[in-house]
Scaffold this active site. Structure first.
Site, PDB file in Angstrom:
ATOM      1  N   ALA A   1       0.842  -1.206   0.000  1.00 24.60           N
ATOM      2  CA  ALA A   1       0.000   0.000   0.000  1.00 24.60           C
ATOM      3  C   ALA A   1       0.870   1.245   0.000  1.00 24.60           C
ATOM      4  O   ALA A   1       0.531   2.267   0.601  1.00 24.60           O
ATOM      5  CB  ALA A   1      -0.939  -0.017   1.203  1.00 24.60           C
TER       6      ALA A   1
ATOM      7  N   ASN B   1       3.455   3.876  -2.503  1.00 28.52           N
ATOM      8  CA  ASN B   1       3.143   4.843  -3.561  1.00 28.52           C
ATOM      9  C   ASN B   1       2.458   4.209  -4.768  1.00 28.52           C
ATOM     10  O   ASN B   1       1.413   4.665  -5.216  1.00 28.52           O
ATOM     11  CB  ASN B   1       4.431   5.545  -4.006  1.00 28.52           C
ATOM     12  CG  ASN B   1       4.849   6.624  -3.019  1.00 28.52           C
ATOM     13  OD1 ASN B   1       4.030   7.135  -2.261  1.00 28.52           O
ATOM     14  ND2 ASN B   1       6.128   6.958  -3.031  1.00 28.52           N
ATOM     15  N   VAL B   2       3.065   3.162  -5.309  1.00 27.50           N
ATOM     16  CA  VAL B   2       2.482   2.544  -6.507  1.00 27.50           C
ATOM     17  C   VAL B   2       1.172   1.831  -6.155  1.00 27.50           C
ATOM     18  O   VAL B   2       0.158   1.983  -6.846  1.00 27.50           O
ATOM     19  CB  VAL B   2       3.462   1.529  -7.162  1.00 27.50           C
ATOM     20  CG1 VAL B   2       2.820   0.898  -8.396  1.00 27.50           C
ATOM     21  CG2 VAL B   2       4.784   2.191  -7.545  1.00 27.50           C
TER      22      VAL B   2
ATOM     23  N   ASP C   1      -0.861  -4.711   3.179  1.00 25.45           N
ATOM     24  CA  ASP C   1       0.509  -4.273   3.460  1.00 25.45           C
ATOM     25  C   ASP C   1       0.903  -4.820   4.831  1.00 25.45           C
ATOM     26  O   ASP C   1       0.037  -5.094   5.662  1.00 25.45           O
ATOM     27  CB  ASP C   1       0.583  -2.734   3.468  1.00 25.45           C
ATOM     28  CG  ASP C   1       1.997  -2.214   3.234  1.00 25.45           C
ATOM     29  OD1 ASP C   1       2.251  -1.620   2.170  1.00 25.45           O
ATOM     30  OD2 ASP C   1       2.855  -2.400   4.125  1.00 25.45           O
TER      31      ASP C   1
ATOM     32  N   ARG D   1      13.652   2.211  -5.473  1.00 23.72           N
ATOM     33  CA  ARG D   1      14.986   2.794  -5.685  1.00 23.72           C
ATOM     34  C   ARG D   1      15.156   4.160  -5.043  1.00 23.72           C
ATOM     35  O   ARG D   1      14.223   4.952  -4.991  1.00 23.72           O
ATOM     36  CB  ARG D   1      15.228   2.972  -7.192  1.00 23.72           C
ATOM     37  CG  ARG D   1      15.590   1.723  -7.888  1.00 23.72           C
ATOM     38  CD  ARG D   1      16.302   2.034  -9.177  1.00 23.72           C
ATOM     39  NE  ARG D   1      15.392   2.499 -10.225  1.00 23.72           N
ATOM     40  CZ  ARG D   1      15.820   2.948 -11.408  1.00 23.72           C
ATOM     41  NH1 ARG D   1      17.105   3.005 -11.656  1.00 23.72           N
ATOM     42  NH2 ARG D   1      14.952   3.338 -12.318  1.00 23.72           N
TER      43      ARG D   1
ATOM     44  N   ARG E   1      17.917  -0.980 -10.371  1.00 25.17           N
ATOM     45  CA  ARG E   1      16.792  -1.844  -9.983  1.00 25.17           C
ATOM     46  C   ARG E   1      17.319  -3.150  -9.396  1.00 25.17           C
ATOM     47  O   ARG E   1      16.716  -3.731  -8.506  1.00 25.17           O
ATOM     48  CB  ARG E   1      15.893  -2.096 -11.192  1.00 25.17           C
ATOM     49  CG  ARG E   1      15.191  -0.835 -11.691  1.00 25.17           C
ATOM     50  CD  ARG E   1      14.307  -1.111 -12.891  1.00 25.17           C
ATOM     51  NE  ARG E   1      13.569   0.071 -13.329  1.00 25.17           N
ATOM     52  CZ  ARG E   1      14.003   0.910 -14.275  1.00 25.17           C
ATOM     53  NH1 ARG E   1      15.165   0.714 -14.867  1.00 25.17           N
ATOM     54  NH2 ARG E   1      13.272   1.951 -14.634  1.00 25.17           N
TER      55      ARG E   1
ATOM     56  N   SER F   1       6.798  -5.132  -8.534  1.00 25.29           N
ATOM     57  CA  SER F   1       8.018  -4.954  -7.742  1.00 25.29           C
ATOM     58  C   SER F   1       9.270  -5.202  -8.581  1.00 25.29           C
ATOM     59  O   SER F   1       9.296  -6.074  -9.441  1.00 25.29           O
ATOM     60  CB  SER F   1       8.024  -5.916  -6.546  1.00 25.29           C
ATOM     61  OG  SER F   1       6.777  -5.922  -5.895  1.00 25.29           O
TER      62      SER F   1
ATOM     63  N   HIS G   1      13.207  -4.763 -17.994  1.00 28.58           N
ATOM     64  CA  HIS G   1      12.912  -3.446 -17.445  1.00 28.58           C
ATOM     65  C   HIS G   1      14.193  -2.883 -16.838  1.00 28.58           C
ATOM     66  O   HIS G   1      14.437  -3.002 -15.659  1.00 28.58           O
ATOM     67  CB  HIS G   1      11.820  -3.570 -16.385  1.00 28.58           C
ATOM     68  CG  HIS G   1      11.353  -2.256 -15.864  1.00 28.58           C
ATOM     69  ND1 HIS G   1      11.016  -1.207 -16.687  1.00 28.58           N
ATOM     70  CD2 HIS G   1      11.163  -1.813 -14.603  1.00 28.58           C
ATOM     71  CE1 HIS G   1      10.643  -0.194 -15.933  1.00 28.58           C
ATOM     72  NE2 HIS G   1      10.722  -0.528 -14.670  1.00 28.58           N
TER      73      HIS G   1
HETATM   74  P1  NAI Z   1       6.838   2.083  -1.479  1.00 26.93           P
HETATM   75  O1  NAI Z   1       7.986   1.954  -0.567  1.00 26.93           O
HETATM   76  O2  NAI Z   1       6.078   3.353  -1.523  1.00 26.93           O
HETATM   77  O3  NAI Z   1       5.777   0.915  -1.129  1.00 26.93           O
HETATM   78  C1  NAI Z   1       6.135  -0.402  -0.927  1.00 26.93           C
HETATM   79  C2  NAI Z   1       5.198  -0.982   0.112  1.00 26.93           C
HETATM   80  O4  NAI Z   1       5.458  -2.392   0.228  1.00 26.93           O
HETATM   81  C3  NAI Z   1       5.389  -0.377   1.513  1.00 26.93           C
HETATM   82  O5  NAI Z   1       4.170   0.181   1.948  1.00 26.93           O
HETATM   83  C4  NAI Z   1       5.806  -1.578   2.361  1.00 26.93           C
HETATM   84  O6  NAI Z   1       5.313  -1.533   3.681  1.00 26.93           O
HETATM   85  C5  NAI Z   1       5.193  -2.735   1.573  1.00 26.93           C
HETATM   86  N1  NAI Z   1       5.750  -4.034   1.918  1.00 26.93           N
HETATM   87  C6  NAI Z   1       7.032  -4.357   2.227  1.00 26.93           C
HETATM   88  N2  NAI Z   1       7.117  -5.674   2.504  1.00 26.93           N
HETATM   89  C7  NAI Z   1       5.879  -6.188   2.368  1.00 26.93           C
HETATM   90  C8  NAI Z   1       5.331  -7.493   2.521  1.00 26.93           C
HETATM   91  N3  NAI Z   1       6.088  -8.523   2.873  1.00 26.93           N
HETATM   92  N4  NAI Z   1       4.015  -7.652   2.285  1.00 26.93           N
HETATM   93  C9  NAI Z   1       3.242  -6.616   1.930  1.00 26.93           C
HETATM   94  N5  NAI Z   1       3.697  -5.369   1.767  1.00 26.93           N
HETATM   95  C10 NAI Z   1       5.004  -5.153   1.985  1.00 26.93           C
HETATM   96  O7  NAI Z   1       7.366   1.683  -2.927  1.00 26.93           O
HETATM   97  P2  NAI Z   1       6.664   1.998  -4.338  1.00 26.93           P
HETATM   98  O8  NAI Z   1       7.163   3.271  -4.853  1.00 26.93           O
HETATM   99  O9  NAI Z   1       5.211   1.788  -4.197  1.00 26.93           O
HETATM  100  O10 NAI Z   1       7.292   0.838  -5.244  1.00 26.93           O
HETATM  101  C11 NAI Z   1       6.935  -0.506  -5.024  1.00 26.93           C
HETATM  102  C12 NAI Z   1       7.777  -1.437  -5.896  1.00 26.93           C
HETATM  103  O11 NAI Z   1       7.433  -1.263  -7.272  1.00 26.93           O
HETATM  104  C13 NAI Z   1       9.288  -1.197  -5.819  1.00 26.93           C
HETATM  105  O12 NAI Z   1       9.976  -2.434  -5.804  1.00 26.93           O
HETATM  106  C14 NAI Z   1       9.578  -0.434  -7.084  1.00 26.93           C
HETATM  107  O13 NAI Z   1      10.921  -0.576  -7.498  1.00 26.93           O
HETATM  108  C15 NAI Z   1       8.617  -1.089  -8.027  1.00 26.93           C
HETATM  109  N6  NAI Z   1       8.299  -0.323  -9.227  1.00 26.93           N
HETATM  110  C16 NAI Z   1       8.228  -1.002 -10.409  1.00 26.93           C
HETATM  111  C17 NAI Z   1       7.913  -0.369 -11.576  1.00 26.93           C
HETATM  112  C18 NAI Z   1       7.804  -1.149 -12.843  1.00 26.93           C
HETATM  113  O14 NAI Z   1       7.783  -0.561 -13.911  1.00 26.93           O
HETATM  114  N7  NAI Z   1       7.714  -2.448 -12.808  1.00 26.93           N
HETATM  115  C19 NAI Z   1       7.703   1.091 -11.601  1.00 26.93           C
HETATM  116  C20 NAI Z   1       7.725   1.702 -10.305  1.00 26.93           C
HETATM  117  C21 NAI Z   1       8.030   1.020  -9.170  1.00 26.93           C
END
Ligand code: NAI
Length: 305
Positions: free
Chosen positions: A8, A10-11, A32, A81, A87, A118, A174
């Site tokens: 939960a 940003n993405v 989350d 990141r 990545r 992720s 990616h």
């Molecule tokens: P964020 O840090 O805002 O959110 C990640 C969330 O995952 C946090 O709320 C955290 O508490 C939660 N989390 C951690 N461990 C967990 C678990 N075991 N079970 C459930 N939730 C858990 O990060 P954001 O910006 O939302 O990015 C998320 C992922 O998406 C990152 O790995 C990022 O690199 C990736 N990403 C991939 C893209 C793509 O094109 N495929 C583009 C943008 C981001």
């Protein structure tokens, strides 16, 4: 009827909001590990429903039971990141998280389709497929839609046309080795090379390749999430509405494009059953070599999980 978003942050939170506002499901569950965060964000989104005019019920949870029976899981759990990180630097941490998430999904929703977000994306797809035991039709990675979105938005700006008229595909992994297909880039059917000179086009391709890093540099504390959540939700929409859209997605290759046993971005037909077909398009020798190189960049970290 139920779509679950894991992570939960940003993405994830933005994806949940987009799913709700588009009413792609009757119910959206945000999961989350952070206590209170999915509950609070879910409630906040639900309270916007009467104002925005959607009837999708958004809820949050720290467990998986509430998500049982979801048709789709958008998985965004993990760390993102920071400036200076690639990545691949996220590999070990996120592999552990994604493995646990995928096992839980398989336990409560054995028939679900997983849309992986992720990073490092292609390797995380592999971890999710292995841990869930799902067939390749039901584990699909989001990256190409985002990379293409970046490429299309830069192009639209450069030649001053509607973003909607630009069709394009970015294939490959990616990362820095992604492969924008110039030969398949058109503006309402007109080959892009007729509308922009090579130098400007090359600069745009380059900017698209580094589009993720450009945002990280601005934000400093995290990475992109508006466009990434749009990408994941577009894939979910294609599946929910059985649209048979052809989108660039990470798929488990079994001989397509001369490659086997790895996730790589290729044109995929998405419908009710998830990945319904991988479309093999003709590539130039240069594009083939670039795709091969991109595959190598995915295989290396894959060997570590
Ligand atoms: P964020 O840090 O805002 O959110 C990640 C969330 O995952 C946090 O709320 C955290 O508490 C939660 N989390 C951690 N461990 C967990 C678990 N075991 N079970 C459930 N939730 C858990 O990060 P954001 O910006 O939302 O990015 C998320 C992922 O998406 C990152 O790995 C990022 O690199 C990736 N990403 C991939 C893209 C793509 O094109 N495929 C583009 C943008 C981001």
């Amino acid at each position: 009827d139920k779509i679950t978003v894991v992570g939960a942050g940003n993405v994830g939170a933005t994806a949940a909001q987009r799913v709700a506002e588009k009413e792609l499901a009757r119910e959206v569950v945000l999961i989350d590990i952070a206590e209170g965060i999915p509950q609070g964000k879910g409630l906040d989104q639900w309270e916007s429903a009467p104002i925005e005019g959607f009837d999708t019920r958004v809820t949050g949870s720290n467990g998986y039971e509430e998500s049982a029976g979801s048709g789709i899981y958008i998985v965004t759990a993990g760390i993102a990141r920071k400036p200076g990180m690639s990545r691949d630097d996220l590999l070990t941490t996120n592999a552990g998280i994604v493995r646990q998430v995928a096992e839980n999904i398989a336990r409560v929703s054995p028939n679900a389709i997983i849309i992986m977000v992720s990073n490092p994306l292609d390797v995380m797809c592999y971890v999710a497929m292995k841990a869930s035991g799902f067939p390749r039709e039901r584990v699909i990675g989001m990256a190409g839609v985002l990379d293409t979105g970046r490429y299309r938005s830069f192009l639209a700006e450069a030649i001053d046309v509607s973003v909607e008229d630009i069709q394009a595909m970015v294939l490959g992994g990616h990362g820095d080795t992604m492969v924008p297909l110039i030969s398949y880039t058109t503006v309402s059917g007109i080959p892009i090379t007729q509308l922009i000179d090579k130098e400007r086009l090359d600069a745009i391709v380059d900017r698209a390749r580094n589009g993720g890093a450009e945002i990280v540099k601005y934000l400093k504390t995290g990475s992109a999430y508006y466009a990434p959540s749009s990408g994941a939700v577009q894939m979910a929409e294609a599946i929910v509405k059985d649209k048979k859209r052809i989108l660039p997605c990470a798929a488990w290759l079994q001989g397509e494009y001369g490659m086997k046993d790895l996730f790589l971005g290729v044109p995929c037909k998405l419908g009710r059953n998830g990945l319904e077909q991988i479309i093999e398009v003709e590539l130039t020798d240069e594009e083939k070599a670039a795709l091969r190189k991109s595959a190598d960049a995915v295989l290396e970290p894959m060997a570590l999980v």
